[in-house]
Design a protein around this motif. Structure first.
Motif, PDB file in Angstrom:
ATOM      1  N   CYS A  91       0.831  -1.207   0.000  1.00  0.00           N
ATOM      2  CA  CYS A  91       0.000   0.000   0.000  1.00  0.00           C
ATOM      3  C   CYS A  91       0.862   1.253   0.000  1.00  0.00           C
ATOM      4  O   CYS A  91       0.593   2.205  -0.729  1.00  0.00           O
ATOM      5  CB  CYS A  91      -0.934  -0.017   1.199  1.00  0.00           C
ATOM      6  N   ALA A 151       1.091   4.113  -2.936  1.00  0.00           N
ATOM      7  CA  ALA A 151       0.861   5.521  -2.613  1.00  0.00           C
ATOM      8  C   ALA A 151       2.027   6.391  -3.066  1.00  0.00           C
ATOM      9  O   ALA A 151       1.822   7.507  -3.568  1.00  0.00           O
ATOM     10  CB  ALA A 151       0.629   5.676  -1.111  1.00  0.00           C
ATOM     11  N   ALA A 180      -4.975  10.825  -3.281  1.00  0.00           N
ATOM     12  CA  ALA A 180      -3.721  10.132  -2.985  1.00  0.00           C
ATOM     13  C   ALA A 180      -3.461   8.956  -3.920  1.00  0.00           C
ATOM     14  O   ALA A 180      -2.307   8.619  -4.173  1.00  0.00           O
ATOM     15  CB  ALA A 180      -3.725   9.649  -1.533  1.00  0.00           C
ATOM     16  N   THR A 181      -4.510   8.330  -4.426  1.00  0.00           N
ATOM     17  CA  THR A 181      -4.321   7.109  -5.210  1.00  0.00           C
ATOM     18  C   THR A 181      -4.662   7.266  -6.684  1.00  0.00           C
ATOM     19  O   THR A 181      -4.152   6.518  -7.515  1.00  0.00           O
ATOM     20  CB  THR A 181      -5.181   5.974  -4.639  1.00  0.00           C
TER      21      THR A 181
END
Length: 338
Positions: free
Chosen positions: A97, A101, A151-152
């Protein structure tokens, strides 16, 4: 198997079980829980009377005890095993993750930098564009809905391109929605064409065909795309797909694909000319022509106050407050314009 209790388990646990400290080396979806809180995997034929080793790594037949199992023993074994199993998976998922990111952050930073450069020196073919914002709604291959985050990603940029200077049929500005993923600039953005005009070779959902991206990838620098190059390529493709693919001279080009492209261009032009004729007739009697300008931004005073307040709050409760249900579960309405 008087002294054993079988407990079914998901296959993903069974696949990872051989890595556990107290697990056996067989492969099944059933657990044998013994009083010593040891968990063994049984093979499909391990319960036979052949005397095969079952859940033991020393090659000997297991000594099955006759002690009765309790619910507490079962849960203790399962919870202990799942806790040990979860730790490495959780740390690995967290690392993945964080890595995604970081990649998305770098992609968005580069995208914003390129857009700032374009804003400072706007090319002639580019009229305006918006800041990148998270895509409002995403649908995956299975039909599941999800929403993006800053953010993604992915991020959408609304773009308006200059129409043709020499062709009145395509002189109107061209409106696009360009979607950039976290793999930018290594991956080309998804482009969807808006507006009222039709264009040759577009897909049914008005996205660009795969042939466009294949041709565009040949112009990339070391496998990286540039925003300006992509947008200019989109404009060239929409206004003259034959030239974009190198099919300019139709008379001396017997290629079947080139013939089809030119035939498609002729058919689409006829459709657009008929459509523009109707639009121009209505444009002459429009009470508010500014509403139909592709370059005119939306003004707050055009909208109903309740609708505008709900859109600014963006909550389910706010939208529900302006919604009127006429037919339960079927027909709804809400005020839109002032």
């Amino acid at each position: 198997m008087d002294s054993q209790m079988l407990v079914t388990m998901p296959s993903w646990i069974a696949r990872t079980a051989p890595t556990m400290r107290h697990s056996a080396i067989c492969c099944s979806r059933a657990l044998v829980l013994q009083p010593a809180d040891r968990v063994h995997l049984l093979g499909r034929r391990a319960a036979s009377n052949s005397g095969e080793a079952m859940g033991r790594t020393d090659g000997r037949s297991p000594a099955l005890t006759s002690m009765p199992l309790t619910i507490r023993t079962i849960w203790s074994a399962l919870l202990g095993w799942l806790t040990r199993l979860k730790r490495p998976l959780t740390s690995k998922a967290t690392a993945n993750c964080n890595q995604r990111a970081a990649i998305a952050f770098a992609a968005l930073k580069l995208l914003r930098a390129e857009l700032s450069e374009l804003q400072a020196a706007m090319p002639q073919f580019l009229l305006q564009f918006t800041e990148p914002i998270p895509s409002p709604l995403l649908v995956d291959g299975t039909g599941e809905l999800s929403s993006a985050t800053t953010a993604t990603g992915p991020w959408d940029v609304d773009v308006t391109l200059q129409g043709s200077h020499s062709d009145m049929t395509y002189s109107a500005p061209i409106v696009l929605r360009v979607r950039f993923s976290a793999n930018w600039p290594r991956e080309a953005p998804l482009v969807r064409v808006g507006g009222l005009l039709s264009f040759p070779l577009l897909m049914r959902d008005r996205t660009l065909p795969s042939e466009f991206y294949e041709r565009l990838s040949r112009t990339t620098d070391s496998g990286s795309f540039r925003v300006a190059v992509v947008l200019q390529g989109v404009r060239n493709f929409l206004l003259d797909p034959a030239s974009f693919f190198g099919h300019q001279d139709i008379n001396n080009n017997p290629d079947e694909k080139a013939q089809k492209v030119h035939a498609w261009m002729r058919d689409v032009r006829r459709v657009n000319e008929k459509r523009l004729g109707v639009i121009r007739k209505y444009a002459s009697i429009a009470k508010h022509p500014t509403l139909f300008s592709p370059l005119q931004p939306l003004c707050h005073e055009w909208f109903n106050d309740e609708f505008l307040a709900a859109s600014q709050k963006g909550t389910s409760e706010a939208w529900r407050s302006v919604l009127t249900e006429h037919l339960p579960g079927e027909v709804y309405s809400m005020p839109l314009f002032s």
